[in-house]
Design a protein around this motif. Structure first.
Motif, short mmCIF file in Angstrom:
data_model
loop_
_atom_site.label_atom_id
_atom_site.label_comp_id
_atom_site.label_asym_id
_atom_site.label_seq_id
_atom_site.Cartn_x
_atom_site.Cartn_y
_atom_site.Cartn_z
N LEU A 1 -49.60 144.79 61.32
CA LEU A 1 -47.76 144.09 61.24
C LEU A 1 -47.13 142.66 61.92
O LEU A 1 -46.52 141.82 61.26
CB LEU A 1 -47.07 145.37 62.33
N GLN A 2 -48.41 141.96 62.31
CA GLN A 2 -48.18 140.68 63.05
C GLN A 2 -48.39 139.65 61.43
O GLN A 2 -47.44 138.46 61.65
CB GLN A 2 -49.61 140.14 64.25
N GLY A 3 -48.32 140.51 60.82
CA GLY A 3 -48.54 139.34 60.01
C GLY A 3 -47.90 139.64 58.50
O GLY A 3 -47.69 138.83 56.99
N ILE A 4 -46.66 140.20 59.25
CA ILE A 4 -45.39 141.02 58.19
C ILE A 4 -44.11 139.41 58.56
O ILE A 4 -43.72 140.07 59.59
CB ILE A 4 -45.34 142.26 57.72
N CYS A 5 -43.87 138.85 57.76
CA CYS A 5 -42.85 138.25 57.90
C CYS A 5 -43.21 137.63 58.98
O CYS A 5 -42.44 137.48 60.06
CB CYS A 5 -41.84 138.54 57.96
N PRO A 6 -44.27 136.69 59.52
CA PRO A 6 -44.88 136.19 60.63
C PRO A 6 -43.59 134.91 61.39
O PRO A 6 -43.72 134.48 62.10
CB PRO A 6 -46.11 135.45 60.45
N GLN A 7 -42.75 134.67 60.36
CA GLN A 7 -41.78 133.62 60.84
C GLN A 7 -40.95 134.34 61.54
O GLN A 7 -40.16 133.42 62.08
CB GLN A 7 -41.33 132.41 59.58
#
Length: 610
Positions: free
Chosen positions: A311-317
């Motif tokens: 989940l950290q890689g989903i929309c990291p901004q």
């Protein structure tokens, strides 16, 4: 074997090819009861190339001349099979129309020169056997068109056939002199139409558009009209993905006053292949699958840690908002479609709605979710085309045609709708069926059909004024209760104006520009880039079909009864679909942890709704 220049010899050469390799197909055509129907005979171009390379070259370079000869060869081979099939004499009958359809799949014609994108079609492709791939955005009604007629010379009584020219609007142009090949040569210029000699064909106009996912940023998807005839009519509809093989031709545009008359390209189809089942195919190499299995083997004892790493890689901004990122992952992975004994289908694609104040990252989540889906359409409630979100009837050249909207074009993928509350009234009336039954029933301008909308809807909308937590969602938004009930998960994002939270978010945004995150991240975090998550979502959708255990059914049943007592009627369906997605994400073997996450998520949803 060399192919002679004599047309009769060419017909005989191809007839022998059909008798050798396609006798079973010809026998199946013989058993069909109606002798006046048009029957297709699908031939692989690779087979023709292996049988006779020179014949294959003639077919590629001069398809307009050789395809009619191939149809005549099919009829000739058909009669040979009929005469030699004594066991079929009682049930077989001779057919009047057999059309050879060329399938270029697996042949050298799949190269970029003969299989270009629609936007790269040029004049150099005219007259060759061309293959194009796209999505049907318009489909017209089936009409009748004249294919040939016969004339007789008044001087020598010679009969000859005349074929209408598509370039001139299917106009019949008579020869300047009699085409008879007698020894003396007749030069007659007066001809008489032979009664009952006109041959007509079924005819349909469609328009296909290239996929926006295959284009560069800023490029406009191009489209091209396609002509379907005989057995090809009415086999595709708006929203279908197709591969069309045919001959590139041109026809004059309508002559309007003070408007330049141009030649518009048009593809006369010979073979149409629906590729709807391949809409969401993504190539996943074996080494990538090994990485997925290795990752979960390392996280076997701590599956929730592995889930959180993904989940950290989903929309990291966007900092935080873990619940929203988890909901996005579950929505993209989806559930499992159920079909009961009566054939009633219960959709497996969940729908998600984000309701929140401006600046809370709703549009960022929509755009990132569209990048994770192999087939996606992004639109707004008012910014869509005349077709809107569903479908509409448009008049093109004096004829009514169906034009597909965003939900139809996103069939088999994801439809992201920003400003969901600003939809047209027409869309609000039809989107209920599209989201729940996953079909759109159309009855407009004499066009009656049903289109497929098996898509996941991801919507975002702003509240009506200041969001009031004490009121229900239908009051805080302009969306009705029945439309809100179509969404399986609704999350509310509020701008609380907390100074401490603002400081953390600003630090996160600045850290994205530098090297701080790279130095603090471990090896697992580096693995989950956008392309890797995209492949992982497709991997779990293809390889995992979770089935609820008795223990999980008991938990869901108890939770459903609890929500029924609190008047939340939509939670049962939501709970089942979200649970199936959670099971996939956690790789099935940690059911207890998955259920715990589900209950935490749904409780937070319920508190935010209240």
């Amino acid at each position: 074997m060399a192919v002679p220049g004599n047309p009769d010899a060419q017909i005989q050469a191809f007839a022998s090819f059909l008798l050798r390799y396609h006798s079973p197909d010809l026998r199946s055509i013989l058993l069909s009861p109606d002798p006046k129907l048009h029957y297709p005979l699908i031939i692989s171009f690779a087979e023709i190339l292996e049988f006779d390379p020179r014949l294959a070259h003639h077919l590629f370079s001069r398809p307009s001349d050789f395809l009619p000869l191939f149809d005549e060869a099919a009829l000739r081979a058909h009669r040979v099979v009929l005469r030699g099939s004594d066991d079929l004499r009682g049930s077989a009958c001779e057919k009047a129309y057999i059309h050879v359809r060329i399938n270029v799949s697996g042949s050298p014609l799949e190269c970029p020169e003969t299989f270009p994108s629609i936007g790269r079609v040029r004049v150099k492709h005219r007259g060759f056997l061309l293959t194009l791939k796209g999505t049907v955005i318009r489909s017209g009604a089936v009409k009748m068109i004249e294919g040939e007629r016969e004339y007789q010379c008044r001087k020598c009584r010679h009969r000859f056939k005349v074929y209408p020219e598509m370039e001139t609007g299917n106009r019949v142009v008579l020869p300047t002199s009699c085409p008879s090949r007698g020894s003396k040569g007749c030069e007659g210029t007066h001809f008489q139409f032979v009664e009952d000699s006109m041959v007509c064909h079924d005819y349909q106009d469609i328009k296909i558009q290239e996929s926006a996912q295959l284009l560069d940023i800023g490029s406009i998807p191009r489209s091209i009209p396609v002509v379907l005839m005989d057995d090809l009519v009415d086999i595709v509809k708006a929203g279908d993905d197709v591969v069309v093989t045919g001959v590139l031709s041109a026809k004059w545009s309508s002559d309007l006053k003070d408007v330049r008359c141009d030649l518009d390209p048009v593809l006369v189809a010979n073979f149409v292949w629906r590729t709807n089942e391949l809409k969401s195919e993504i190539d996943i190499p074996d080494d990538v699958m090994k990485k997925f299995k290795q990752f979960w083997s390392e996280c076997r004892d701590t599956p929730l840690r592995g889930r959180n790493t993904i989940l950290q890689g989903i929309c990291p901004q966007i900092f935080g908002l873990f619940t929203v990122k988890l909901a996005v992952a579950l929505t993209l992975i989806g559930g499992v479609q159920h079909v009961d004994a009566s054939g009633m289908k219960i959709r497996g694609e969940p729908h998600m709605l984000l309701v929140g104040d401006p600046g809370t990252g709703k549009s960022q989540f929509l755009k990132f979710a569209a990048k994770l889906s192999n087939r996606s359409v992004i639109t707004t409630g008012l910014g869509s085309t005349s077709a809107g979100l569903t479908v509409t009837a448009v008049k093109d050249g004096g004829e009514w045609m169906l034009e597909a909207g965003a939900l139809v074009l996103a069939d088999g993928g994801l439809c992201c709708i920003d400003e969901f509350d600003s939809m047209r009234e027409h869309d609000r009336a039809t989107i209920h069926e599209a989201m729940e039954q996953q079909t759109i029933s159309v009855a407009k301008a004499g066009l009656v059909t049903t289109l497929s909308t098996r898509t996941t809807v991801f919507g975002a909308t702003n509240p009506k004024g200041q969001y009031d937590p004490n009121q229900c969602l239908s009051v805080n938004t302009t969306l009705s209760g029945p439309l809100l009930s179509r969404f399986d998960i609704v999350l509310v994002l509020l701008d609380t104006k907390n100074p401490e939270w603002d400081a953390i978010v600003s630090s996160h945004i600045l850290a994205e520009k530098g090297e701080a995150r790279k130095n603090n991240s471990d090896g697992l975090e580096h693995m989950w880039s956008l392309p890797m998550i995209r492949r992982y979502i497709h991997y779990v959708k293809q390889h995992f079909k979770p089935v609820l255990t008795k223990e999980s059914e008991k938990v869901i049943s108890s939770y459903y009864q609890l929500q029924r007592r609190s008047a939340n009627h939509n939670v049962a369906r939501t709970t089942v679909r979200m649970l199936e997605s959670l099971i996939r994400l956690a790789q099935v073997w940690e059911m207890l942890c998955t259920l715990t996450s589900l209950i935490t998520l749904t409780r937070s949803m319920s508190s935010k709704k209240r």
